[in-house]
Design a protein around this motif. Structure first.
Motif, PDB file in Angstrom:
ATOM      1  N   TYR A 140       0.826  -1.203   0.000  1.00 37.80           N
ATOM      2  CA  TYR A 140       0.000   0.000   0.000  1.00 37.80           C
ATOM      3  C   TYR A 140       0.861   1.254   0.000  1.00 37.80           C
ATOM      4  N   SER A 141       1.992   1.205   0.726  1.00 37.60           N
ATOM      5  CA  SER A 141       2.878   2.370   0.740  1.00 37.60           C
ATOM      6  C   SER A 141       3.430   2.630  -0.653  1.00 37.60           C
ATOM      7  N   TRP A 142       3.772   1.559  -1.351  1.00 37.60           N
ATOM      8  CA  TRP A 142       4.259   1.743  -2.719  1.00 37.60           C
ATOM      9  C   TRP A 142       3.190   2.372  -3.593  1.00 37.60           C
ATOM     10  N   MET A 143       1.941   1.986  -3.386  1.00 32.90           N
ATOM     11  CA  MET A 143       0.863   2.611  -4.159  1.00 32.90           C
ATOM     12  C   MET A 143       0.845   4.110  -3.913  1.00 32.90           C
ATOM     13  N   ASN A 144       1.014   4.502  -2.647  1.00 39.96           N
ATOM     14  CA  ASN A 144       1.003   5.928  -2.333  1.00 39.96           C
ATOM     15  C   ASN A 144       2.168   6.649  -2.975  1.00 39.96           C
ATOM     16  N   ILE A 145       3.291   5.964  -3.106  1.00 36.88           N
ATOM     17  CA  ILE A 145       4.450   6.610  -3.714  1.00 36.88           C
ATOM     18  C   ILE A 145       4.244   6.769  -5.224  1.00 36.88           C
ATOM     19  N   LEU A 146       3.665   5.757  -5.858  1.00 35.63           N
ATOM     20  CA  LEU A 146       3.597   5.746  -7.324  1.00 35.63           C
ATOM     21  C   LEU A 146       2.326   6.354  -7.905  1.00 35.63           C
TER      22      LEU A 146
END
Lengths: 470, 280
Positions: free
Chosen positions: B117-123
């Protein structure tokens, strides 16, 4: 001898958890409630905690302690799976309409005793009381599916009659704007197919429902074709991620439920809501008691309490809960309450002026709103312990549910028979299995396999060559 | 004395045996049972190979190929990143090695869902990277929802499983071998290729299996990072159980996936034995 003692001890140790789970040591009766996530006001402190209120009320009324064990699910299917494995203790569940039908058909729900749920007759809107599912369930909330979009599209999405269409999810925007890659849709078969079916039904010119609950495979194929055309312009198939994406502006258009729109708009005030002209899904979530429940009487008392029909402050709790959830309420006592209406339209505490027209699109909100505002103004001038009976202004008697079929079409999802369900699932399966092109990955895999083979061949050759020297 | 010890030894294994039978063997038998039965209209089950033959007729084949390709690419990228990293780690001081290994493991202390989920927020198009691009006047780009994002998610999540076994094996290599190679006239590359690489092969092989197996069966990462546009075999299995209620097809797909993984492991083990016999 020692050996025997030891193995006995070991055995006891192994059986300990088993013994513990059999004997229930606590004298407090437990009521297991299984509801959707974020679907009941359970705040601490000064705010309303429905279950604590119930526990206190129950002990006072029946002189017996009860503890509500509350857990949540995120889809009807998840709830159904948990119910089907039979091992879980559940006393109250809140499935959606098609799942209620299914559970009735599979004989998993008890017929409710409306002597215990005495409030039912005077609180639940007639439309729900006339439904075939009525003897088995008490509606908790209801609502409609709508189009949530970014305010920057305010002028683009509407046609010359200022009506929106579900077609915008197919990147067919009236003024020609390109939204591909900015559109979301549901990642579950019934809802995704539903939208395609609303369009098809509308465009076929039929007044009645030809598609949504059709058992004709050809009609499902048509919807499947339409969904196939949508695939390329979509950003994603989503369920809960819709909140993140719409709140953060990562996508510009998405279908979602009216009640949840308020949650999103409280984070991103650039969002807007519209009901498309093709019509939309009408759903309700209803409280039921499974046959496997061991506390059926208590469960029904709980339902009655939530309706706000019991003496004391129970109505306030029903109102507080309905305000907290922010979905449309099927409870007439709640929706005719001036405080409820004023709270809902309040800009600070509630959901703003638009709340009522979004939640109750079938009611005559234009006439109602001035009365609510007048009451809200009066209430603002009163001190804290005001009495509603002192209010001398006009008290509205407008029915929020007046179904005006001509300009607002709604479809209700019925439980499909197994054969159709299987076919629909198969179509959805086919849609999902055809993935976006990933040619790069295949090429890369080919290169990797090629390189590995080369290394292997080189290794063998070098080895052979070296062996000559030994 | 001796007898008592042997009793203790067997007794110590009992809890684990009970555990394996209850939670590994029995569930596997259930999978087998569901895979080899079909449901009759009256609700009873009857023995049939219909599910397995249905695999061929329906379009599951491309999904298997897709999953395997994604997993292969992710595994190779992991290997290319992890091998030099593990080597560099072994060259550090012992005290700093501990610290650095902890840093490698740090992401594993968080749940996989949260990491993804954190990666989603980054990308995300309004995420950290795109906000930075926008602030320096560049246009926003769509980073999620493509194959590269899925690969990134897999590599990020499974990289520690590659680094750790390689590092463990490499740090146990006797330094005298390397010195001997240098004495006998090997240059740096030759030492690497002909001494360190063969001696660390067992770590590489166990790393490859530890990354490949979870990547080929992953289902969450592809849904979130690929915006639900790249269907992996894990996603298909999840849907069979969670929304289609087709336990038989779900079990069949799982069974086929398990057989594939077992074949992969067997092949890998063969390679491992050739290179000096190590356990995976």
């Amino acid at each position: 001898m020692k050996k025997r003692v030891f193995s006995l001890l070991l055995l006891c140790f192994l059986l300990l958890p088993l013994l513990c789970s059999c004997a229930d040591f606590s004298p407090v009766k437990k009521l297991y409630v299984y509801n959707w996530g974020e679907y009941m006001s359970l705040e601490g402190g000064d705010d309303l905690h429905v279950n604590h209120e119930f526990e206190a009320w129950y002990e006072e009324t029946y002189g017996e302690r009860i503890e509500v064990v509350y857990s949540v699910f995120s889809s009807n299917e998840e709830m159904y799976a948990k119910m089907q494995n039979g091992s879980s203790k559940i006393d109250v569940i809140v499935p959606s309409e098609y799942m209620v039908e299914r559970l009735i058909k599979e004989d998993m729900l008890i017929k409710l005793d409306f002597d215990i749920i005495a409030a039912y007759e005077n609180t639940i809107e007639e439309r729900f009381q006339e439904m075939a599912t009525a003897p088995y369930c008490v509606p908790y909330t209801y609502g409609y599916l709508g189009l949530i979009y970014d305010a920057s599209l305010d002028n683009s999405l509407f046609d010359e009659n200022s009506e929106a269409s579900w077609r915008v999810l197919w990147n067919e925007i009236p003024d020609g704007t390109d939204l591909s890659g900015q559109i979301l849709t549901f990642n579950n078969s019934r809802d995704a197919f539903g939208i395609a079916q609303f369009i098809l039904n509308h465009e076929s010119g039929a007044k009645e429902d030809l598609y949504v609950n059709s058992t004709d495979h050809a009609r499902w194929d048509e919807a499947y074709e339409l969904l196939g055309q949508q695939k390329d312009c979509l950003q994603a198939y989503v369920m809960d991620e819709i909140y993140n994406k719409m709140e953060g502006g990562a996508a510009l258009v998405a279908p979602y439920y009216a009640g949840d729109y308020f949650t999103m708009v409280s984070v991103n005030e650039n969002l807007r809501f519209a009901y498309p002209k093709e019509g939309t899904n009408f759903f309700y979530d209803a409280m039921c008691v499974p046959k496997t429940s061991k506390n059926q009487i208590e469960a029904q008392r709980y339902i009655n309490f939530l309706l706000g029909g019991t003496e004391g402050e129970s109505l306030d709790i029903a109102i507080g809960n309905a305000e907290w959830i922010g979905y449309s309420s099927p409870n007439v006592k709640v929706t005719t309450n001036l405080d409820y209406l004023a709270d809902m339209t309040d800009d600070e505490e509630g959901y703003g002026e638009e709340a009522l027209s979004i939640l109750y699109p079938e009611g005559d909100i234009d006439t109602l709103l001035p009365m609510v505002n007048a009451y809200a103004d009066w209430r603002a001038e009163q001190d804290e312990d005001y009495d509603i009976s002192d209010y001398e202004g006009e008290i509205p008697t407008i029915d929020l549910f007046t179904a005006d079929a001509d300009d607002f079409t709604t479809y209700i999802y019925q439980n499909l028979d197994n054969e159709t369900l299987e076919y629909a699932n198969g179509r959805w399966e086919a849609l999902k299995l055809s993935s976006a092109p990933a040619g790069g990955i295949y090429a890369l895999t080919g290169v990797i396999v090629g390189v590995l083979l080369l290394i292997l061949v080189a290794y063998i050759l070098v080895r052979r060559y070296r062996q000559k020297f030994y | 004395m001796n007898k008592k010890r042997s009793f203790l030894r067997t007794a110590a294994a009992y809890p684990h045996m009970v555990w394996s039978v209850l939670f590994i063997v029995v569930p596997l038998l259930f999978v087998l049972y569901y895979a080899l039965t079909v449901e009759n209209p009256d609700g009873s089950f009857s023995f049939s190979f219909a599910n397995i033959t249905a695999l061929g007729s329906e379009s599951y084949f491309p999904v298997f190929i897709r999953s395997i390709c994604f997993a292969v690419v992710a595994t190779v990228i992991c290997l290319l990143l992890a091998y030099p990293l593990a080597y560099a780690l072994t060259q550090c001081k012992v005290s700093s090695q501990r610290m650095l290994i902890m840093l490698v493991m740090l992401p594993m202390w968080m749940n996989l869902l949260i990491r993804t989920y954190s990666w989603m927020n980054i990308l995300e198009t309004n995420g950290v990277i795109n906000n930075f691009l926008a602030s320096i006047g560049l246009p926003r780009v769509q980073l999620l929802g493509n194959a590269a994002a899925v690969i990134l998610g897999m590599v990020y999540n499974f990289l520690p499983y590659m680094v750790l076994p390689i590092y463990t094996v490499m740090s146990k290599i006797d330094r005298r071998y390397i010195e001997a190679a240098a004495d006998l006239g090997c240059n740096g590359w030759q030492t690497m290729l002909r001494v360190i690489l063969p001696l660390s092969a067992s770590g590489v092989i166990s790393g490859i299996t530890m990354v490949f197996v979870p990547s080929v069966s992953t289902f969450y990462i592809s849904q979130k990072m690929g915006n639900g546009r790249f269907e992996m075999i894990g996603d298909t299995i999840e849907r069979q159980f969670m929304s289609n209620y087709d336990y038989h097809m779900g079990a069949t797909l799982s069974l086929v996936l398990m057989v594939l993984i077992i074949i992969c492991l067997a092949v890998m083990n063969r390679f491992g034995e050739e290179d000096g016999g190590v356990l995976v």
